[in-house]
Design a protein around this motif. Sequence first.
Motif, short mmCIF file in Angstrom:
data_model
loop_
_atom_site.label_atom_id
_atom_site.label_comp_id
_atom_site.label_asym_id
_atom_site.label_seq_id
_atom_site.Cartn_x
_atom_site.Cartn_y
_atom_site.Cartn_z
N LEU A 144 59.60 118.26 12.37
CA LEU A 144 60.87 117.54 12.23
C LEU A 144 61.79 117.86 13.39
CD1 LEU A 144 61.58 118.30 8.45
CD2 LEU A 144 60.45 116.28 9.40
N THR A 145 62.55 116.87 13.82
CA THR A 145 63.59 117.13 14.80
C THR A 145 64.84 117.63 14.10
OG1 THR A 145 64.53 114.90 14.67
CG2 THR A 145 62.71 115.24 16.23
N GLN A 146 65.75 118.20 14.87
CA GLN A 146 67.02 118.63 14.28
C GLN A 146 67.78 117.45 13.70
OE1 GLN A 146 69.01 120.74 17.48
NE2 GLN A 146 68.23 122.72 16.76
N GLN A 147 67.67 116.28 14.32
CA GLN A 147 68.40 115.11 13.83
C GLN A 147 67.84 114.65 12.49
OE1 GLN A 147 71.24 113.54 15.36
NE2 GLN A 147 71.24 112.94 13.20
N VAL A 148 66.52 114.66 12.35
CA VAL A 148 65.91 114.26 11.07
C VAL A 148 66.34 115.22 9.97
CG1 VAL A 148 63.74 114.07 9.81
CG2 VAL A 148 63.94 113.07 12.09
N LEU A 149 66.30 116.52 10.24
CA LEU A 149 66.73 117.50 9.25
C LEU A 149 68.20 117.31 8.92
CD1 LEU A 149 66.13 119.92 7.46
CD2 LEU A 149 66.61 121.41 9.42
N ALA A 150 69.02 117.08 9.95
CA ALA A 150 70.45 116.87 9.72
C ALA A 150 70.69 115.66 8.82
CB ALA A 150 71.16 116.68 11.06
N ASP A 151 69.94 114.57 9.04
CA ASP A 151 70.09 113.38 8.22
C ASP A 151 69.71 113.66 6.77
OD1 ASP A 151 70.91 111.98 10.45
OD2 ASP A 151 68.94 111.08 10.84
N ARG A 152 68.66 114.45 6.56
CA ARG A 152 68.22 114.77 5.20
C ARG A 152 69.25 115.64 4.48
NH1 ARG A 152 61.76 116.34 5.48
NH2 ARG A 152 60.99 114.31 6.23
N VAL A 153 69.87 116.55 5.22
CA VAL A 153 70.81 117.49 4.61
C VAL A 153 72.20 116.87 4.45
CG1 VAL A 153 71.94 119.74 4.92
CG2 VAL A 153 69.52 119.49 5.43
N GLY A 154 72.53 115.93 5.36
CA GLY A 154 73.85 115.32 5.32
C GLY A 154 74.87 116.03 6.17
N VAL A 155 74.41 116.64 7.28
CA VAL A 155 75.30 117.30 8.23
C VAL A 155 74.99 116.75 9.62
CG1 VAL A 155 75.47 119.39 6.83
CG2 VAL A 155 73.72 119.24 8.59
N SER A 156 75.73 117.20 10.62
CA SER A 156 75.50 116.73 11.98
C SER A 156 74.35 117.51 12.62
CB SER A 156 76.76 116.91 12.83
OG SER A 156 77.04 118.29 13.01
N ALA A 160 65.26 119.75 1.78
CA ALA A 160 64.92 118.92 2.93
C ALA A 160 63.64 119.39 3.61
CB ALA A 160 66.07 118.92 3.93
N LEU A 161 63.38 120.69 3.56
CA LEU A 161 62.18 121.26 4.19
C LEU A 161 61.02 121.41 3.21
CD1 LEU A 161 63.97 124.01 6.30
CD2 LEU A 161 62.83 121.97 7.21
N SER A 162 61.24 121.05 1.93
CA SER A 162 60.22 121.15 0.89
C SER A 162 59.70 122.58 0.73
CB SER A 162 59.04 120.19 1.20
OG SER A 162 59.49 118.87 1.27
N VAL A 163 60.63 123.54 0.64
CA VAL A 163 60.28 124.94 0.43
C VAL A 163 61.16 125.50 -0.68
CG1 VAL A 163 59.54 125.28 2.81
CG2 VAL A 163 61.93 125.73 2.20
N ASP A 164 60.81 126.70 -1.13
CA ASP A 164 61.65 127.41 -2.08
C ASP A 164 62.75 128.16 -1.34
OD1 ASP A 164 60.25 126.63 -4.33
OD2 ASP A 164 58.87 128.34 -4.23
N ILE A 165 63.79 128.53 -2.08
CA ILE A 165 64.87 129.32 -1.49
C ILE A 165 64.32 130.60 -0.86
CG2 ILE A 165 66.99 130.61 -1.98
CD1 ILE A 165 67.38 127.62 -2.14
#
Length: 421
Positions: free
Chosen positions: A36-48, A74-79
């Motif tokens: 994943l790119t940082q932008q894709v992760l940001a979009d999933r989380v709802g931050v910049s 967003a990363l499909s992992v546990d805490i």
Amino acid sequence: MLIARVHEWEQQMTGIDHGDMFVGRQVRVIRARRGLTQQVLADRVGVSRGAIAKYEAGERPIDSRKLLHALAAALSVDIGDLTGHEHERLGAPATAFHAAVPEIETAFWTAGNITDVAPARRTDSLIDASKHAARLQMECEYATLAPLLPALLTDLYRRTRDGSPADQHAAWDALAQVAFSTSIAMRARGYTAVAWSAAQEAERAAQMIDSLPGHAAATFARSQVLLSRPGALKAALDCVEDTAERISSDVRTVGEVQTLGMLHLQASLVTAASGGDPEAHLDEAAEQAARLDKATASAASILGNPTFGSPNVALWKMSAAMEVRDADAVLHLARQLDPHTLPTAGRTAQYFVEVGRAASMKRNYPASIHALLRAEHIAPQQVRNMTHVRELVGHTMRKARRNLTTGDLGRLAQRVGVVPA
């Protein structure tokens, strides 16, 4: 800085960059593995994208449940995949706790039906031991508590089958209390599956004797476990709200008022973590605290939560304000609450943790360090295992002046596992 030179030397000699340990580093590693790119992760989380970059570089701490849950989902992992560190299971006093976990699991799985056929302790002795275990859990003395639990649980299970009717009732009551204490301790040390099993056993014990405080305590424990799981915030809130509504009209005794009040405090924290307004639950908890002086004592049950009361409600208000990152409100509430009035070492330590987090948000790093050191001194086993404390210490090391990172802060960083000792 000495710590930085040690890391540089280790990297040169081994080719491994240990670095300091923080959640953003794990986010970066897992994001890269996911492609994943940082932008894709940001979009999933709802931050910049810039915010993700700062989290991954350690320039901004990940110190709220809401953000931690969003990243894990967003990363499909546990805490635990984002927060866990091997140092938590190495060295005393952690070793004593972790070594006892398999036997605790066995006690629950077998319900006391184990190979050892030594006679169970007398019921009055088991009740005393159950009260002692509850005190250890409330004081966050986990390394002392865990080795006591396997035999205590086993003997209580046996008494639920082998004693007189009165002994069986007392054993179920004590078992509900011990299973609750076990659940809270297991969750605090990262064993969420064991914590869930313990909460279920607390509920089963409560059902056997129709114990209102037992039902409330078991629900609180289940909600605490759910609060640690991404995607489970709604379930964490629904279970405490449903139980609180169902039992509220029947609450009479001190133990019942205490456990109902704790349900509302838990609901306030989950609501804040979900982005809602926790005030209604905090107000209800305050009303229950005001009822304590008029509530009747219960001779039939040891169940309750003596940490509940007006000072504890004030502390949870601080935690709720911290959850929505209102540092000014946290510090204002802290000035109104005398930490010496809090009922246990664990609660007092939590007070100073919240003060430390708020001070760091205000960039008052010396005050933050001072508060965290006080918290660690009061309840070291609790504080050193807190993800947000580790995040905060690591962030402060990267932001603070050089003289802070080589003194008390540097040593605290080693103790909480931010950097290798």
